[in-house]
Design a protein around this motif. Structure first.
Motif, PDB file in Angstrom:
ATOM      1  N   LYS A  42      -3.451   1.138   3.209  1.00  0.00           N
ATOM      2  CA  LYS A  42      -2.732   2.252   2.668  1.00  0.00           C
ATOM      3  C   LYS A  42      -2.514   3.346   3.967  1.00  0.00           C
ATOM      4  CE  LYS A  42      -1.729   0.344  -0.942  1.00  0.00           C
ATOM      5  NZ  LYS A  42      -0.363  -0.427  -1.187  1.00  0.00           N
ATOM      6  N   ARG A  43      -2.337   3.332   5.088  1.00  0.00           N
ATOM      7  CA  ARG A  43      -2.218   4.003   6.018  1.00  0.00           C
ATOM      8  C   ARG A  43      -1.782   3.264   7.322  1.00  0.00           C
ATOM      9  NH1 ARG A  43      -6.102   4.827   9.856  1.00  0.00           N
ATOM     10  NH2 ARG A  43      -8.339   4.510   9.334  1.00  0.00           N
ATOM     11  N   CYS A  44      -1.304   4.004   8.348  1.00  0.00           N
ATOM     12  CA  CYS A  44      -1.041   3.497   9.671  1.00  0.00           C
ATOM     13  C   CYS A  44      -2.065   3.772  10.445  1.00  0.00           C
ATOM     14  CB  CYS A  44       0.382   4.086  10.322  1.00  0.00           C
ATOM     15  SG  CYS A  44       1.721   3.553   9.305  1.00  0.00           S
ATOM     16  N   VAL A  45      -2.303   2.782  11.462  1.00  0.00           N
ATOM     17  CA  VAL A  45      -3.376   2.935  12.591  1.00  0.00           C
ATOM     18  C   VAL A  45      -3.306   4.215  13.421  1.00  0.00           C
ATOM     19  CG1 VAL A  45      -2.310   1.802  14.331  1.00  0.00           C
ATOM     20  CG2 VAL A  45      -4.619   1.667  14.274  1.00  0.00           C
ATOM     21  N   THR A  46      -4.351   4.657  13.787  1.00  0.00           N
ATOM     22  CA  THR A  46      -4.415   5.739  14.613  1.00  0.00           C
ATOM     23  C   THR A  46      -4.972   5.455  16.027  1.00  0.00           C
ATOM     24  OG1 THR A  46      -6.703   6.425  13.827  1.00  0.00           O
ATOM     25  CG2 THR A  46      -4.939   7.216  12.708  1.00  0.00           C
ATOM     26  N   ALA A  47      -4.798   6.299  17.061  1.00  0.00           N
ATOM     27  CA  ALA A  47      -5.414   6.002  18.286  1.00  0.00           C
ATOM     28  C   ALA A  47      -7.207   5.730  18.004  1.00  0.00           C
ATOM     29  CB  ALA A  47      -5.114   7.043  19.201  1.00  0.00           C
ATOM     30  N   ASP A  48      -7.618   6.870  17.434  1.00  0.00           N
ATOM     31  CA  ASP A  48      -9.081   6.535  17.331  1.00  0.00           C
ATOM     32  C   ASP A  48      -9.582   5.289  16.617  1.00  0.00           C
ATOM     33  OD1 ASP A  48      -9.503   9.097  18.193  1.00  0.00           O
ATOM     34  OD2 ASP A  48      -9.768  10.350  16.508  1.00  0.00           O
ATOM     35  N   ASP A  49      -8.772   4.860  15.816  1.00  0.00           N
ATOM     36  CA  ASP A  49      -8.936   3.476  15.180  1.00  0.00           C
ATOM     37  C   ASP A  49      -9.206   2.501  16.451  1.00  0.00           C
ATOM     38  OD1 ASP A  49      -9.068   4.188  12.433  1.00  0.00           O
ATOM     39  OD2 ASP A  49      -6.852   3.875  12.452  1.00  0.00           O
ATOM     40  N   VAL A  50      -7.885   2.499  17.047  1.00  0.00           N
ATOM     41  CA  VAL A  50      -7.818   1.528  18.333  1.00  0.00           C
ATOM     42  C   VAL A  50      -9.093   1.509  19.164  1.00  0.00           C
ATOM     43  CG1 VAL A  50      -6.741   0.562  20.143  1.00  0.00           C
ATOM     44  CG2 VAL A  50      -5.495   1.495  18.027  1.00  0.00           C
ATOM     45  N   ALA A  51      -9.441   2.853  19.631  1.00  0.00           N
ATOM     46  CA  ALA A  51     -10.590   3.287  20.756  1.00  0.00           C
ATOM     47  C   ALA A  51     -12.041   2.739  19.953  1.00  0.00           C
ATOM     48  CB  ALA A  51     -10.715   4.648  20.638  1.00  0.00           C
ATOM     49  N   ILE A  80      -4.844  -4.706  14.945  1.00  0.00           N
ATOM     50  CA  ILE A  80      -5.468  -3.439  14.332  1.00  0.00           C
ATOM     51  C   ILE A  80      -4.439  -3.003  13.407  1.00  0.00           C
ATOM     52  CG2 ILE A  80      -6.881  -1.249  14.423  1.00  0.00           C
ATOM     53  CD1 ILE A  80      -7.520  -2.258  17.339  1.00  0.00           C
ATOM     54  N   ASP A  81      -4.358  -3.287  12.397  1.00  0.00           N
ATOM     55  CA  ASP A  81      -2.881  -2.784  11.480  1.00  0.00           C
ATOM     56  C   ASP A  81      -3.190  -2.706   9.970  1.00  0.00           C
ATOM     57  OD1 ASP A  81      -3.130  -5.454  10.559  1.00  0.00           O
ATOM     58  OD2 ASP A  81      -0.938  -5.848  11.122  1.00  0.00           O
ATOM     59  N   GLY A  82      -4.605  -2.404   9.701  1.00  0.00           N
ATOM     60  CA  GLY A  82      -4.940  -2.221   8.346  1.00  0.00           C
ATOM     61  C   GLY A  82      -4.558  -3.426   7.366  1.00  0.00           C
ATOM     62  N   GLY A  83      -4.367  -4.644   7.945  1.00  0.00           N
ATOM     63  CA  GLY A  83      -3.984  -5.692   7.220  1.00  0.00           C
ATOM     64  C   GLY A  83      -2.691  -6.086   6.883  1.00  0.00           C
ATOM     65  N   PHE A  84      -1.656  -5.424   7.562  1.00  0.00           N
ATOM     66  CA  PHE A  84      -0.199  -5.380   7.218  1.00  0.00           C
ATOM     67  C   PHE A  84       0.146  -6.852   7.398  1.00  0.00           C
ATOM     68  CE2 PHE A  84       4.171  -5.305   8.250  1.00  0.00           C
ATOM     69  CZ  PHE A  84       4.654  -4.727   7.277  1.00  0.00           C
ATOM     70  N   THR A  85      -0.017  -7.403   8.725  1.00  0.00           N
ATOM     71  CA  THR A  85       0.639  -8.670   9.040  1.00  0.00           C
ATOM     72  C   THR A  85      -0.165  -9.675   8.216  1.00  0.00           C
ATOM     73  OG1 THR A  85      -1.115  -8.677  11.073  1.00  0.00           O
ATOM     74  CG2 THR A  85       1.082  -8.090  11.226  1.00  0.00           C
ATOM     75  N   MET A  98       7.415   5.363   8.649  1.00  0.00           N
ATOM     76  CA  MET A  98       5.580   5.400   8.684  1.00  0.00           C
ATOM     77  C   MET A  98       5.165   5.338   7.299  1.00  0.00           C
ATOM     78  SD  MET A  98       4.771   4.860  11.927  1.00  0.00           S
ATOM     79  CE  MET A  98       3.188   5.292  12.271  1.00  0.00           C
ATOM     80  N   GLY A  99       5.837   6.333   6.456  1.00  0.00           N
ATOM     81  CA  GLY A  99       5.409   6.148   4.975  1.00  0.00           C
ATOM     82  C   GLY A  99       5.620   4.921   4.262  1.00  0.00           C
ATOM     83  N   HIS A 100       6.653   4.041   4.473  1.00  0.00           N
ATOM     84  CA  HIS A 100       6.884   2.804   3.864  1.00  0.00           C
ATOM     85  C   HIS A 100       6.137   1.855   4.423  1.00  0.00           C
ATOM     86  CE1 HIS A 100      10.506   4.026   1.600  1.00  0.00           C
ATOM     87  NE2 HIS A 100      11.250   4.255   2.851  1.00  0.00           N
ATOM     88  N   ARG A 101       5.780   1.746   5.690  1.00  0.00           N
ATOM     89  CA  ARG A 101       4.611   1.012   6.273  1.00  0.00           C
ATOM     90  C   ARG A 101       3.517   1.207   5.738  1.00  0.00           C
ATOM     91  NH1 ARG A 101       4.446  -2.720  10.662  1.00  0.00           N
ATOM     92  NH2 ARG A 101       6.608  -2.908  10.166  1.00  0.00           N
ATOM     93  N   ALA A 102       2.718   2.275   5.389  1.00  0.00           N
ATOM     94  CA  ALA A 102       1.564   2.886   4.979  1.00  0.00           C
ATOM     95  C   ALA A 102       1.428   2.225   3.566  1.00  0.00           C
ATOM     96  CB  ALA A 102       1.384   4.317   5.092  1.00  0.00           C
ATOM     97  N   LYS A 103       2.645   2.393   2.947  1.00  0.00           N
ATOM     98  CA  LYS A 103       2.489   1.793   1.343  1.00  0.00           C
ATOM     99  C   LYS A 103       2.525   0.365   1.432  1.00  0.00           C
ATOM    100  CE  LYS A 103       5.096   5.708  -0.606  1.00  0.00           C
ATOM    101  NZ  LYS A 103       6.523   6.284  -1.352  1.00  0.00           N
TER     102      LYS A 103
END
Length: 266
Positions: free
Chosen positions: A229-238, A258-263, A219-224
């Motif tokens: 600069k972070r992973c999605v949370t349930a509240d972000d999705v809601a 909803i992935d913070g721009g990763f894809t 998860m740290g690698h994905r956030a970087k």
């Protein structure tokens, strides 16, 4: 089916139903809807204690709650559940199809997949989404007849749009949810809007189970690697779900990643 409800009706509040509403994304969706002025029917499979805790929080936010235990893959149970919602609420303004399950497997080892788990994953994630939507249509149409703007939001996943490390049945079922969302939007328009959300790697229990002891590292690698600069949370999705349900009145048949721009950046 177990049914409990708070005692004081609040007729002016809008009405919503959330499947898989006890934990994770479902819990966040219930609380977001409650804070936005909805009474909420919380459908859960086996997490009774968690569902009761979520309902208590929703009531603190001013919502009337209805707790309903239901296996969404069981058509008879779904019809019975929606009848209980009709009796308690009269109509629905919003439906969140969030109930979901997955299968166990060893990555890249196709023989490790149990086909009974494959069937169960599709029964809950795909057939369940359809069955609940179909049974809810008359209640959603009552909202439209009263001048409202009813909407459905389905929980898909980024792995339904691109390959990932999730088990094959889960990924394939979420791809089916993406298609089902678009097909339902065509069939239910112009009266009911239907959209979906596709979360990326999400913090919490689900990914902990998927990644095991490598959770923090991966998860740290994905956030970087994510622009935000972070992973999605349930509240972000809601938050996105609530927006699709209460605004965006000319948006239907869409899948919001909803992935913070990763894809978008890989």
């Amino acid at each position: 089916m177990n049914r409990t409800a708070s005692d004081t009706p609040t007729p002016a509040r809008r009405k919503a139903l959330v499947t898989g509403g006890a934990t994770g994304i479902g819990r966040s969706a219930v609380l977001a809807l409650a804070r936005a002025g909805f009474d909420v029917a919380i459908v859960y499979g086996s997490s009774a204690a968690a569902a009761q805790a979520t309902a208590a929080e929703a009531r603190t936010a001013g919502a009337r709650t209805l707790l309903l235990q239901c296996d969404v893959s069981d058509e008879t149970a779904v019809r019975r559940t929606l009848a209980a919602v009709a009796e308690a609420f009269g109509h629905l303004d919003a439906l969140v199809n969030n109930a979901g399950t997955t299968a166990s497997w060893k990555m890249r080892d196709l023989e490790s997949l149990d086909l009974a788990e494959w069937d169960r994953t599709f029964a809950v994630n795909v057939r369940g989404t359809f069955q609940v939507s179909r049974a809810a249509v008359p209640l959603l149409r009552k909202c439209k007849d009263a001048g409202g703007s009813p909407a459905i939001v389905n929980t898909a996943s980024i792995v339904g749009l691109r390959p990932g490390p999730q088990p094959l049945p889960y990924a394939a079922s979420k791809a089916a949810v993406v298609n089902l969302t678009k097909t339902l939007a065509w069939n239910l328009g112009p009266h009911i809007r239907v959209n979906a959300v596709a979360p990326g790697w999400m913090e919490g229990d689900w990914m902990e189970r998927m990644l095991g002891e490598k959770y923090d590292e991966l998860m740290g690698h994905r956030a970087k690697a994510t622009p935000l600069k972070r992973c999605v949370t349930a509240d972000d999705v809601a938050e996105v779900m609530l927006n699709l349900l209460t605004a965006n009145r000319f948006v239907t048949g869409e899948v919001v990643v909803i992935d913070g721009g990763f894809t978008a950046s890989t």
